[in-house]
Motif scaffolding. Structure first.
Motif, mmCIF file in Angstrom:
data_model
loop_
_atom_site.group_PDB
_atom_site.id
_atom_site.type_symbol
_atom_site.label_atom_id
_atom_site.label_comp_id
_atom_site.label_asym_id
_atom_site.label_seq_id
_atom_site.Cartn_x
_atom_site.Cartn_y
_atom_site.Cartn_z
ATOM 1 N N UNK A 58 -13.926 -16.756 -16.189
ATOM 2 C CA UNK A 58 -13.624 -15.547 -17.113
ATOM 3 C C UNK A 58 -13.825 -14.364 -15.971
ATOM 4 N N UNK A 59 -14.327 -14.612 -15.213
ATOM 5 C CA UNK A 59 -14.161 -13.191 -14.036
ATOM 6 C C UNK A 59 -12.968 -13.284 -13.330
ATOM 7 N N UNK A 60 -12.630 -14.722 -13.033
ATOM 8 C CA UNK A 60 -11.253 -14.597 -11.993
ATOM 9 C C UNK A 60 -10.192 -14.560 -12.830
ATOM 10 N N UNK A 61 -9.961 -14.858 -14.047
ATOM 11 C CA UNK A 61 -8.776 -14.684 -14.952
ATOM 12 C C UNK A 61 -8.068 -13.497 -15.086
ATOM 13 N N UNK A 62 -8.695 -12.278 -15.174
ATOM 14 C CA UNK A 62 -7.705 -11.165 -15.227
ATOM 15 C C UNK A 62 -7.034 -10.927 -13.905
ATOM 16 N N UNK A 63 -7.229 -11.434 -12.773
ATOM 17 C CA UNK A 63 -6.657 -11.321 -11.678
ATOM 18 C C UNK A 63 -5.483 -12.269 -11.498
ATOM 19 N N UNK A 64 -5.320 -13.258 -12.332
ATOM 20 C CA UNK A 64 -4.376 -14.491 -12.258
ATOM 21 C C UNK A 64 -3.296 -13.702 -12.206
ATOM 22 N N UNK A 65 -2.962 -13.114 -13.464
ATOM 23 C CA UNK A 65 -1.697 -12.610 -13.733
ATOM 24 C C UNK A 65 -1.081 -11.722 -12.549
ATOM 25 N N UNK A 66 -1.649 -10.773 -12.070
ATOM 26 C CA UNK A 66 -1.342 -10.132 -10.790
ATOM 27 C C UNK A 66 -1.228 -10.827 -9.829
ATOM 28 N N UNK A 67 -2.029 -11.818 -9.384
ATOM 29 C CA UNK A 67 -1.821 -12.543 -8.185
ATOM 30 C C UNK A 67 -0.402 -13.735 -8.395
ATOM 31 N N UNK A 68 -0.350 -14.174 -9.688
ATOM 32 C CA UNK A 68 0.962 -14.891 -9.911
ATOM 33 C C UNK A 68 2.115 -14.108 -9.655
ATOM 34 N N UNK A 69 2.336 -12.691 -9.830
ATOM 35 C CA UNK A 69 3.559 -12.058 -9.806
ATOM 36 C C UNK A 69 3.479 -11.816 -8.288
ATOM 37 N N UNK A 70 2.741 -12.012 -7.317
ATOM 38 C CA UNK A 70 3.009 -11.670 -6.000
ATOM 39 C C UNK A 70 3.120 -13.107 -5.484
ATOM 40 N N UNK A 71 2.453 -14.058 -5.724
ATOM 41 C CA UNK A 71 2.525 -15.677 -5.066
ATOM 42 C C UNK A 71 3.437 -16.494 -5.867
ATOM 43 N N UNK A 72 3.614 -16.112 -7.009
ATOM 44 C CA UNK A 72 4.306 -17.305 -7.828
ATOM 45 C C UNK A 72 3.174 -17.967 -8.695
ATOM 46 N N UNK A 73 3.786 -18.538 -9.811
ATOM 47 C CA UNK A 73 2.736 -19.309 -10.794
ATOM 48 C C UNK A 73 2.469 -20.511 -10.284
ATOM 49 N N UNK A 74 3.551 -21.253 -9.641
ATOM 50 C CA UNK A 74 3.280 -22.823 -9.219
ATOM 51 C C UNK A 74 2.398 -22.663 -8.013
ATOM 52 N N UNK A 75 2.587 -21.978 -7.072
ATOM 53 C CA UNK A 75 1.746 -21.857 -5.758
ATOM 54 C C UNK A 75 0.144 -21.753 -6.177
ATOM 55 N N UNK A 76 -0.019 -20.744 -7.066
ATOM 56 C CA UNK A 76 -1.312 -20.453 -7.546
ATOM 57 C C UNK A 76 -1.993 -21.210 -8.277
ATOM 58 N N UNK A 77 -1.083 -22.201 -9.229
ATOM 59 C CA UNK A 77 -1.716 -23.191 -10.124
ATOM 60 C C UNK A 77 -2.243 -24.390 -9.119
ATOM 61 N N UNK A 78 -1.342 -24.685 -8.140
ATOM 62 C CA UNK A 78 -1.882 -25.711 -7.155
ATOM 63 C C UNK A 78 -3.120 -25.301 -6.438
ATOM 64 N N UNK A 79 -3.246 -23.893 -6.161
ATOM 65 C CA UNK A 79 -4.340 -23.519 -5.392
ATOM 66 C C UNK A 79 -5.672 -23.760 -6.379
ATOM 67 N N UNK A 80 -5.424 -23.317 -7.608
ATOM 68 C CA UNK A 80 -6.562 -23.478 -8.442
ATOM 69 C C UNK A 80 -7.110 -25.108 -8.788
ATOM 70 N N UNK A 81 -6.032 -25.695 -8.614
ATOM 71 C CA UNK A 81 -6.327 -27.370 -9.152
ATOM 72 C C UNK A 81 -7.229 -27.773 -7.714
ATOM 73 N N UNK A 82 -6.594 -27.439 -6.578
ATOM 74 C CA UNK A 82 -7.265 -27.767 -5.119
ATOM 75 C C UNK A 82 -8.734 -27.333 -5.187
ATOM 76 N N UNK A 83 -8.912 -26.057 -5.835
ATOM 77 C CA UNK A 83 -10.305 -25.627 -5.770
ATOM 78 C C UNK A 83 -11.254 -26.456 -6.584
ATOM 79 N N UNK A 84 -10.698 -26.786 -7.892
ATOM 80 C CA UNK A 84 -11.217 -27.853 -8.717
ATOM 81 C C UNK A 84 -11.742 -29.030 -7.861
ATOM 82 N N UNK A 85 -10.948 -29.264 -7.087
ATOM 83 C CA UNK A 85 -10.977 -30.680 -6.314
ATOM 84 C C UNK A 85 -11.976 -30.567 -5.443
ATOM 85 N N UNK A 86 -12.014 -29.491 -4.798
ATOM 86 C CA UNK A 86 -13.349 -29.303 -3.651
ATOM 87 C C UNK A 86 -14.419 -29.191 -4.490
#
Length: 399
Positions: A58-86
């Motif tokens: 919940x805490x991280x989600x409000x920042x996802x929209x702004x981060x995806x505008x800067x880095x792109x949805x795909x790159x940020x999505x892959x990063x999120x899944x990698x964190x889940x993997x770790x």
């Protein structure tokens, strides 16, 4: 008139990668409480483990929209899944409850990023005329995960131990990363438009919350409050009630959830949301009451049929409603608003109902969980009645 195509390559890839994300998560839902109990955790502490995962998302989600505008949805999505993997791969190293809580925070951050962007990217791909149907099918990944995940997780835990459970979960997430990498990223034009939209002056609150998504998000919160207890403690409930084959509960739950989507999505698109969202909540209430009375495997599976059908119709219906209410540029914030409310419900429900189980028993806990759906029905019916009254008044003022 030909329908706009729904089953495109990006849509199928997203369904599969979303399936792998939730499959890994669902493997842990009935097994991680057992792992925590083996480490000496109480019911209240197990609820806290579920809750911290949720609140970090919940805490991280409000920042996802702004981060995806800067880095792109795909790159940020892959990063999120990698964190889940770790996070998943590291659970076995948690020798204390404190370490487990820390890893749950890391895992929750990755989950918060991933779920927000999966839903946003899917809503971008699905044709507007088939959004209810499309979101329903997109959610089938969740339904399959609910059946296979807990079943696979319990089997791995009992046959091979926790180390195999966490390794397999990490490998499944690796598949999610691979599938997601084949989804086309944002175009330069879309990235430019997103940056322009992000640069537009707006209040701090509107950067994090979409007001138009508040009503479906409130309903999602109430759904999550019930679901948090129903799913998190079902394995321990089976031991208390002496019911065998708890894994089949998840199998029937997901089968019911999967089948109802072939009907509910089309009803949503043709007859309107009320004919999906209201009856589905009644099905969930019936499921909770049957769980309260469960003394046999047959009753357990019957509860799974009703609860699965109800949740399987409600969740994609609320998602489609959220997307329908906002402009494309606000879908990321709207999706984050909805998922935050739902996950706050999951986490709070797990902690609250965990306390109820500590003070009484799991049977009483499941009866209490039905109260959240009763509140849901009252709130939603009142909202629709108010909308109807308002529309009639506006129609009467027109010349």
């Amino acid at each position: 008139m030909l329908k706009e195509p729904l089953w495109t390559k990006p849509f199928v890839l997203l369904i599969l990668s979303n399936l792998f994300l939730f499959l890994s998560l669902e493997m842990l839902l009935p097994t991680l409480p057992v792992f925590a109990a083996d480490k000496g955790g109480s019911d209240a502490q197990i609820g806290l483990i579920i809750g911290l995962f949720t609140y970090s998302a919940v805490v991280v989600r409000p920042f996802v929209g702004m981060a995806s505008d800067k880095f792109g949805k795909k790159l940020l999505l892959i990063l999120g899944v990698v964190i889940c993997l770790i996070g998943t791969a590291s659970y076995y190293a948690a020798v204390t409850i404190v370490m487990m809580l820390m890893l749950r925070i890391v895992h929750g951050v990755g989950f918060g990023i991933s779920t927000t962007l999966y839903g946003t990217v899917a809503s971008d791909i699905i044709p507007a005329s088939r959004r209810g149907e499309g979101m329903g099918f997109f959610g089938t990944g969740n339904a399959v995960a609910i059946s296979l995940g807990p079943f696979l997780g319990i089997w791995l835990m009992e046959e091979f131990g926790f180390s195999a459970l966490f390794i397999v979960g990490a490998c499944i997430l690796l598949l999610a990363v691979i599938f997601t990498s084949f989804v086309k990223g944002d175009s330069k034009e879309e990235r430019a438009q997103a940056k322009i939209a992000a640069a537009e002056p707006t209040s701090l609150l509107l950067r994090f919350v979409e007001p138009k998504a508040l009503m479906p998000s409130l309903l999602g919160l109430l759904v999550g409050l019930s679901l948090g207890g129903v799913i998190s403690f079902i394995t321990l409930f089976g031991k208390e009630a002496g019911v065998q084959n708890i894994g089949f509960f998840f199998l029937v739950l997901a089968l019911s959830e999967f089948l109802i989507r072939f009907v509910s999505g089309r009803i949503f698109d043709t007859r309107g949301r009320f004919w999906v969202l209201f009856p589905a909540a009644i099905f969930c209430i019936v499921g909770c009451v049957i769980l309260y009375m469960t003394k046999s495997t047959g009753m357990l599976l019957l509860a799974a049929v009703f609860y699965g059908a109800g949740f399987g119709a409600i969740f994609p219906g609320l998602q489609a409603w959220v997307i329908d209410r906002v402009e494309p540029k606000r879908r990321g914030v709207a999706t984050a608003t909805f998922y935050n409310a739902f996950d706050i419900g999951i986490g709070s429900g797990a902690m609250l109902l965990g306390l109820v189980a500590t003070w009484s028993n799991y049977e009483t806990m499941y009866l209490v969980s039905s109260v959240f759906f009763i509140i849901y029905l009252i709130v939603y019916y009142g909202y629709e009645k108010h909308l109807k009254k308002t529309s009639l008044l506006e129609a009467g003022k027109r010349p």
